[in-house]
Design a protein around this motif. Structure first.
Motif, PDB file in Angstrom:
ATOM      1  N   ARG A 266     -17.349  60.960  51.614  1.00 40.53           N
ATOM      2  CA  ARG A 266     -18.344  59.805  51.188  1.00 40.53           C
ATOM      3  C   ARG A 266     -18.698  60.192  49.801  1.00 40.53           C
ATOM      4  NH1 ARG A 266     -20.684  56.454  54.724  1.00 40.53           N
ATOM      5  NH2 ARG A 266     -22.297  56.074  53.104  1.00 40.53           N
ATOM      6  N   LEU A 267     -18.661  58.942  48.879  1.00 41.70           N
ATOM      7  CA  LEU A 267     -19.040  58.896  47.641  1.00 41.70           C
ATOM      8  C   LEU A 267     -20.540  58.476  47.231  1.00 41.70           C
ATOM      9  CD1 LEU A 267     -15.766  57.225  46.311  1.00 41.70           C
ATOM     10  CD2 LEU A 267     -16.429  59.761  46.306  1.00 41.70           C
ATOM     11  N   ILE A 268     -21.226  58.171  48.538  1.00 40.63           N
ATOM     12  CA  ILE A 268     -22.863  57.664  48.254  1.00 40.63           C
ATOM     13  C   ILE A 268     -23.516  58.070  49.506  1.00 40.63           C
ATOM     14  CG2 ILE A 268     -22.042  55.370  46.865  1.00 40.63           C
ATOM     15  CD1 ILE A 268     -22.515  53.801  49.660  1.00 40.63           C
ATOM     16  N   THR A 269     -24.736  58.330  49.250  1.00 38.52           N
ATOM     17  CA  THR A 269     -25.532  58.614  50.339  1.00 38.52           C
ATOM     18  C   THR A 269     -25.573  57.638  51.368  1.00 38.52           C
ATOM     19  OG1 THR A 269     -27.062  59.781  48.877  1.00 38.52           O
ATOM     20  CG2 THR A 269     -28.092  59.123  50.960  1.00 38.52           C
ATOM     21  N   SER A 270     -25.686  57.894  52.594  1.00 40.69           N
ATOM     22  CA  SER A 270     -25.657  56.855  53.792  1.00 40.69           C
ATOM     23  C   SER A 270     -26.814  55.837  53.709  1.00 40.69           C
ATOM     24  CB  SER A 270     -25.272  57.324  55.029  1.00 40.69           C
ATOM     25  OG  SER A 270     -26.429  58.257  55.483  1.00 40.69           O
ATOM     26  N   LEU A 271     -26.679  54.731  53.882  1.00 40.49           N
ATOM     27  CA  LEU A 271     -27.691  53.578  53.839  1.00 40.49           C
ATOM     28  C   LEU A 271     -28.816  53.594  55.152  1.00 40.49           C
ATOM     29  CD1 LEU A 271     -25.711  50.526  52.529  1.00 40.49           C
ATOM     30  CD2 LEU A 271     -26.569  52.515  51.249  1.00 40.49           C
ATOM     31  N   LEU A 272     -28.261  54.229  56.263  1.00 44.59           N
ATOM     32  CA  LEU A 272     -29.213  54.122  57.479  1.00 44.59           C
ATOM     33  C   LEU A 272     -29.622  55.623  57.528  1.00 44.59           C
ATOM     34  CD1 LEU A 272     -30.426  52.511  59.557  1.00 44.59           C
ATOM     35  CD2 LEU A 272     -28.486  53.175  60.843  1.00 44.59           C
TER      36      LEU A 272
END
Length: 782
Positions: A266-272
């Motif tokens: 994953r390249l971004i922090t998870s949104l939920l």
């Protein structure tokens, strides 16, 4: 997602005893067929034996010895040495090949699609890219043909072709044991044996077994499984008959790949759930474990060649392959069931090719016929169980795509003078594609993957159809040879890739004039069908052996018009589902394939190999290449706000860096009774776009890779010991990825703040090339 082509890994593992060249096998020994008397590599790009200098095609050929000396582990290593070529493992797989040559290829290896680069194993066309990341073992040579090869190699070689040519059985007893140990507990073992059955060596048999293992480069932190590991078993058996004017070979192979599923980073922090980005790019968190990754396949082939006269040769190439694979694809790379896809693939293909070669004085020619019957079955769930509106939502797809194709082809070279020759060729292809696609929504997993399914509405796709695609593809080349060591040429060629049906398509997403919003069968069929694509290529080239053959140079310039470009992709979409007579919008992802594009490619390639020092003390060789391609879309129609819009200015040709190349030095010298070689090199690629839509997170900036090796070879090749280092600077570089993020429809820029287009966590994951690896390989020949 690995299928038919995976079976071929065993073919190269057994390459010490398999192979043929364009002339009758009885005329040559196994070791002699790869090189001419001068040591130059012999190739069969035009289905007859020629030196690299003589072939009026942009071609790179690497011998088995060259590949072994650099420690090339699998076929993707060629991308470091061949200009304007990208070869890499495809996204979440260990062995599915994404191949691009001069800007043409296929990144998304979905069942039912066919790649734009033809992959050939001993002239047997492999219909699918699954498993084509072939491990290299004692192969005779690999040829990379750049530009359309539609006349001799078929409808799907619009970008070019990659040919694996393996060795034939020798006329004496051979036993070879090869072992490798290295970084990440890499432990490979291959044992190969062959022997003549009778004293004259007319009948020969051979067999091989291989065990290939490696720990993962990272770990799945949710399941504890290895990530990017390798766990392969393979075996092969061969029977050959070497007659005076006849050769036949029957071979069979089996492979079982039990490597773990490759998870994305994953390249971004998870949104939920707010899961942070992991430090190690080879680590993942995907929680999907059912089905367990498993690939198994087998194949048989029969090659026969007869030469009733000196000027006439007949060949028959018959092959059958089958495989099936289970793959858990966790798009979101998180423990939650946010965007998870369990998948099953089953493939089989039968092919038959007949050839007649004529060599009558000033005329050389080939006439042939080709038939292929192939079937690709796909089953997969799209699970969005983390969906707040539809918890437990699953879209199940079953697609059965069939291919029946026949082709007649001819290629004739006329020597107009001693120096000037004209080659004319053409191929006519009859192509029939059939499709059966069912997409059904469930609350809970589908029955195909053990779910306790509750049907949710009517099918969103229920399609059966057939389509015919016929095409004539010509080729013309004029060659000038002022002497035996120089060739200048100019050529025109055309490539053609057949149309078909998108096995992931959602029929209810088709545009419709129906008042209820549900498309008719005809509207759905038109939406799911894509047309063939075509390439017109113009090329000029120069090849020469100079300075008493101490220097080889090859240069080519090309211009290509690419029309009706097939642009497959997976996008977030809403499916119209009829539930109790009411149309309901259901979130999912679906395949979108269009012929919306036109593109233009132009560029050049330069390759060289020079002996800088060649005396009694040793030999210092410099080799290198550079490729440049200016590739761009001139038309790219997409639907924005309900209106067709040309966004060509905002789209890029994927997997095609503008600049690519390499440089390497190798010094060899006598040491005792044997030979010591020391070498190293650097390869580079400029910025690479992973998809047609630029993505600042997934696209890979320019990078370089550095390799080195030290190899000692005992007298008479009794044993060899080598130490190899790959990616010595431990470069982290992206090769592919997934994205389901909200983005600007025109530019493709990911919106800020981040918003998910599918699922609740946001899917933006990447896959990476191999890290630094150091390994030792020893080979003993008995």
């Amino acid at each position: 997602m690995r299928k038919t082509a995976l079976l071929c890994r065993a073919s190269l593992i057994a390459s010490a005893f398999v192979g043929f060249t364009a002339t009758p096998v009885h005329a040559q020994d196994a070791e002699a067929s790869a090189e001419s008397d001068s040591g130059e590599i012999i190739v069969t790009a035009r289905r007859r034996e020629e030196t690299l200098v003589d072939v009026p095609i942009a071609i790179t050929a690497l011998s088995g010895d060259q590949l072994a000396n650099t420690g090339a582990m699998d076929i993707t290593a060629l991308a470091e040495q061949v200009p304007n070529v990208t070869l890499e493992a495809s996204r979440g797989t260990n062995s599915t090949l994404s191949a691009f040559i001069r800007g043409i290829g296929q990144q998304d290896p979905v069942s039912g699609f066919e790649q734009g680069v033809g992959i050939y194993l001993d002239d047997v066309y492999l219909n699918r890219p699954q498993g084509a990341v072939l491990d290299i073992y004692d192969v005779e040579r690999i040829e990379v043909l750049r530009g359309p090869q539609g006349t001799l190699y078929g409808r799907n070689t619009v970008g070019g072709a990659v040919k694996y040519v393996t060795k034939r059985l020798p006329n004496d007893f051979r036993l070879q044991v090869r072992g490798t140990y290295g970084s990440y507990n890499q432990a490979d073992g291959v044992i190969t044996a062959s022997t003549p059955v009778d004293s004259a060596g007319v009948v020969r048999v051979g067999g091989s077994f291989a065990r290939l293992t490696r720990d993962g480069f990272g770990t799945n932190l949710t399941t504890g499984a290895e990530n990017y590991d390798k766990n392969v078993y393979a075996a092969r058996g061969t029977l050959e008959v070497h007659g005076t004017d006849f050769f036949a070979r029957v071979s069979g192979d089996w492979i079982h790949d039990k490597s773990s599923a490759r998870g994305g980073h994953r390249l971004i922090t998870s949104l939920l759930s707010n899961a942070p980005v992991l430090d190690n790019v080879f680590d993942t968190r995907g929680g999907l474990v059912n089905p367990r990754q498993d690939v198994e396949g087998w194949g048989v082939s029969l090659f026969m060649e007869a030469q009733p006269t000196e000027s006439l040769t007949f060949r028959s190439i018959t092959a059958y392959r089958a495989d099936e694979s289970f793959s858990p694809i966790d798009f979101d790379a998180l423990p939650a069931v946010d965007v998870d896809v369990p998948a099953f693939y089953k493939n089989n293909q039968f092919s038959q090719e007949l050839q007649m070669l004529v060599d009558a004085g000033p005329v050389q020619g080939l006439v042939g016929f080709y038939y292929l019957n192939a079937n690709a079955l796909t089953q997969f769930d799209v699970r969005l169980w983390n969906n707040a509106l539809f918890p437990g939502l699953t879209a199940f797809t079953e697609a059965d795509i069939g291919t029946d194709t026949m082709a007649g082809f001819a290629d004739v070279t006329i020597n107009l003078t001693d120096a000037l020759s004209l080659s004319l060729g053409g191929r006519y292809t009859w192509d029939e594609r059939s499709g059966r696609i069912l997409r059904q929504n469930y609350l809970g997993g589908s029955p195909a993957f053990g779910g306790t399914a509750i049907l949710f509405g009517a099918p969103s796709t229920n399609f059966r159809g057939k389509a015919d695609f016929n095409k004539f593809t010509p080729k013309a080349t004029i060659s000038f040879k002022p002497n035996d060591d120089t060739t200048l040429y100019a050529s025109y060629s055309q490539g053609f890739k057949g149309g078909g049906f998108d096995p992931r398509g959602v029929g209810t997403s088709a545009p419709t004039t129906n008042a209820n919003g549900i498309p008719s069968d005809a509207e759905a069929a038109a939406f799911l069908t894509f047309l063939p694509e075509k390439v017109d290529s113009y090329e000029v080239g120069y090849k020469a052996n100079l300075l008493d053959r101490r220097l080889y140079v090859a240069a080519a310039g090309f211009y290509m018009d690419y029309t009706d470009v097939q642009i497959p992709g997976s996008v977030a979409c809403t499916s119209k589902v009829l539930v109790d007579g009411v149309v309901t919008q259901v979130p999912t992802f679906c395949g979108v394939v269009s012929n919306a594009g036109k593109a233009r490619m132009k560029g050049f390639e330069f390759e060289t190999r020079a002996k800088i020092i060649d005396n009694d003390t040793g030999t210092l060789t410099l080799s290198g290449s550079v490729g440049y391609i200016d590739a761009k879309f001139t038309k790219y129609i997409t639907n924005i706000g309900g209106s067709p819009t040309d966004v060509a200015a905002n789209r890029r040709i994927q997997n095609t860096p503008a600049w690519s190349g390499n440089a390497a030095l190798d010094y060899s010298m006598a040491l005792g009774e044997g030979k010591l070689s020391i070498g190293g090199g650097m390869s580079f690629k400029s910025k690479t776009y992973q998809f047609e839509v630029p993505n600042a997170y997934l696209d890979q900036p320019a990078y370089q890779l550095f390799d080195a090796q030290i190899v000692y070879q005992a007298p008479n090749k009794a044993w060899t010991l080598g130490v190899y280092g790959k990616n010595l600077t431990d470069e982290r570089y992206k090769t592919s990825g997934y994205t389901f993020m909200a983005a600007n429809a025109t530019t493709g820029a990911v919106t800020q703040p981040f918003a998910s287009a599918l699922g609740r966590e946001g899917t933006l994951t990447a896959f990476y090339g191999s890290p630094r690896q150091v390994f030792v390989t020893g080979t003993i020949n008995f």
